[in-house]
Scaffold this active site. Structure first.
Site, short mmCIF file in Angstrom:
data_model
loop_
_atom_site.label_atom_id
_atom_site.label_comp_id
_atom_site.label_asym_id
_atom_site.label_seq_id
_atom_site.Cartn_x
_atom_site.Cartn_y
_atom_site.Cartn_z
N ASP A 33 0.83 -1.21 0.00
CA ASP A 33 0.00 0.00 0.00
C ASP A 33 0.85 1.26 0.00
O ASP A 33 0.42 2.30 0.50
CB ASP A 33 -0.91 0.00 1.24
N GLU A 89 -2.35 0.21 13.52
CA GLU A 89 -0.89 0.17 13.40
C GLU A 89 -0.21 1.35 14.08
O GLU A 89 -0.07 2.41 13.50
CB GLU A 89 -0.48 0.14 11.91
N LYS A 140 -1.22 -4.20 14.41
CA LYS A 140 0.02 -4.27 13.64
C LYS A 140 1.08 -3.45 14.36
O LYS A 140 1.22 -2.25 14.13
CB LYS A 140 -0.22 -3.74 12.22
N SER A 179 7.64 -4.69 9.46
CA SER A 179 9.09 -4.95 9.47
C SER A 179 9.89 -3.68 9.77
O SER A 179 10.99 -3.77 10.32
CB SER A 179 9.54 -5.62 8.17
N GLY A 180 9.37 -2.54 9.40
CA GLY A 180 9.92 -1.27 9.86
C GLY A 180 11.36 -0.91 9.49
O GLY A 180 11.95 -0.05 10.13
#
Ligand code: 13P
Length: 344
Positions: free
Chosen positions: A24, A177, A219, A261-262
């Protein structure tokens, strides 16, 4: 969507051994990703790239859902099949990012608040008509000198609560999130403290906004050392601290947990998820899975390079990473699996 259907979608999103592909990226973010492979970010290139990802044969075995962007949910595969239909045919639930991005938070230098509540009910209704079953809203918290402030945490938590309520009323399962960014030289202890504070505040806001937790998915970011901290915590420490904070803050009723995962490397993100599932198998009230963007797309993006001739190689790279993370959901990932698959 009825309450029963919302519960079914939330459960499907965290089905055993499956997780979410976050595809996204906003137009600005995908432009950055494309510039790393020297590909122009035209609408057709963005379509072709997502077509490559979504039409990978067998993706549905490891991927339960895909998060789309406003432009992408309106696009079609090369043969004219709408992406939403292509995904649904592969047993993949389509979702949609509904926030409009993190903007500067007034009077709080260096901090952001996520926007997008204006007209959200109307936009959700349109996405539901287009086939979306779940939504995503990402809040970002930055760790630094004197930040995050209580102002920033409560503003973001409030927005997440309002967003989640609007989604459920419209018939979408909200992915909640709150991302504590890994940028900075802070210790893992500081990340743990901020993550605990953030998650507590978020669940207070969800309660205050009447959100049904069973019909939502969290999330979160993992509890990890700051990217430039000299002391980097090992895999088991990350797993232990992350699970400890989740147990303290996330109600057992929550539909499931899918990590972002950042900016962790692909393999480290997989190792962390695997360690949590291996160490805490059967001891947690929720499923721990993934909703990775970069950690699933880095390799396929590099393999693709904007060329139709590379589609098969790029899809193989995606399927490999998806399978590794699927194994991590079950606590069955190992370095051997990684090598085996690469050699095959
Ligand atoms: P990353 O896994 O690259 O952090 O992306 C996940 C995501 O959807 C961020 O909002």
């Amino acid at each position: 969507m009825s309450k029963h259907e919302l519960a079914t979608v939330a459960q499907a999103m965290v089905a055993p051994g499956r997780g979410i592909l976050a595809a996204d990226e906003s137009t600005g973010t995908i432009e950055k990703r494309f510039s790393s492979i020297k590909v122009e970010s035209s609408e057709e290139n963005r379509r072709a790239y997502r077509d490559m990802l979504f039409s990978a044969k067998g993706l549905g075995q490891y991927i339960s859902g895909v998060i789309l962007y406003d432009e992408t949910i309106r696009q079609k595969s090369a043969d004219g099949t709408p992406f939403v239909e292509l995904l649904a045919r592969n047993g993949i639930v389509p979702g949609i990012k509904v926030d409009t991005g993190a903007k500067d938070l007034a009077l709080c230098p260096g901090e952001k608040v996520t926007e997008g509540l204006d007209n959200l009910a109307k936009r959700c209704a349109e996405y539901v008509k287009m086939g979306a079953k779940f939504a995503k809203w990402r809040a970002v918290l930055t760790i630094g000198a004197g930040i995050p402030t209580p102002t920033c945490i409560s503003a973001n938590a409030h927005a997440l609560g309002r967003y989640a309520a609007i989604c459920q009323a419209a018939g979408l399962v909200p992915i909640v999130e709150p991302e504590v960014l890994m940028d900075g030289d802070h210790t893992i202890e500081r990340c743990e403290e901020i993550t605990e504070w953030t998650l507590n505040t978020v669940y207070e806001a969800l309660y205050a906004n009447r959100v049904t937790l069973e019909h939502s998915v969290l999330k979160p970011s993992m509890v990890i050392s700051g990217k430039s901290c000299l002391q980097q915590a090992g895999v088991e420490e990350v797993a232990e601290r992350t699970v400890r904070i989740l147990k303290r803050t996330v109600p057992a009723a929550v539909g499931g947990i899918v990590f972002l995962s950042g900016g962790q490397s692909d393999e480290v993100a997989t190792q962390h998820l695997n360690a949590m599932n291996r160490m805490f198998a059967g001891k947690l009230p929720w499923t721990l899975s993934f909703s990775y963007g970069r950690a699933l797309q880095q390799q396929p993006l590099k393999a693709w390079k904007g060329s139709a001739a590379n589609v098969a190689a790029a899809q193989a790279a995606l399927l490999h990473r998806a399978r590794m993370n699927s194994l991590a959901c079950l606590g069955r990932y190992s370095a051997d699996e990684e090598k085996h698959a690469l050699a095959a």
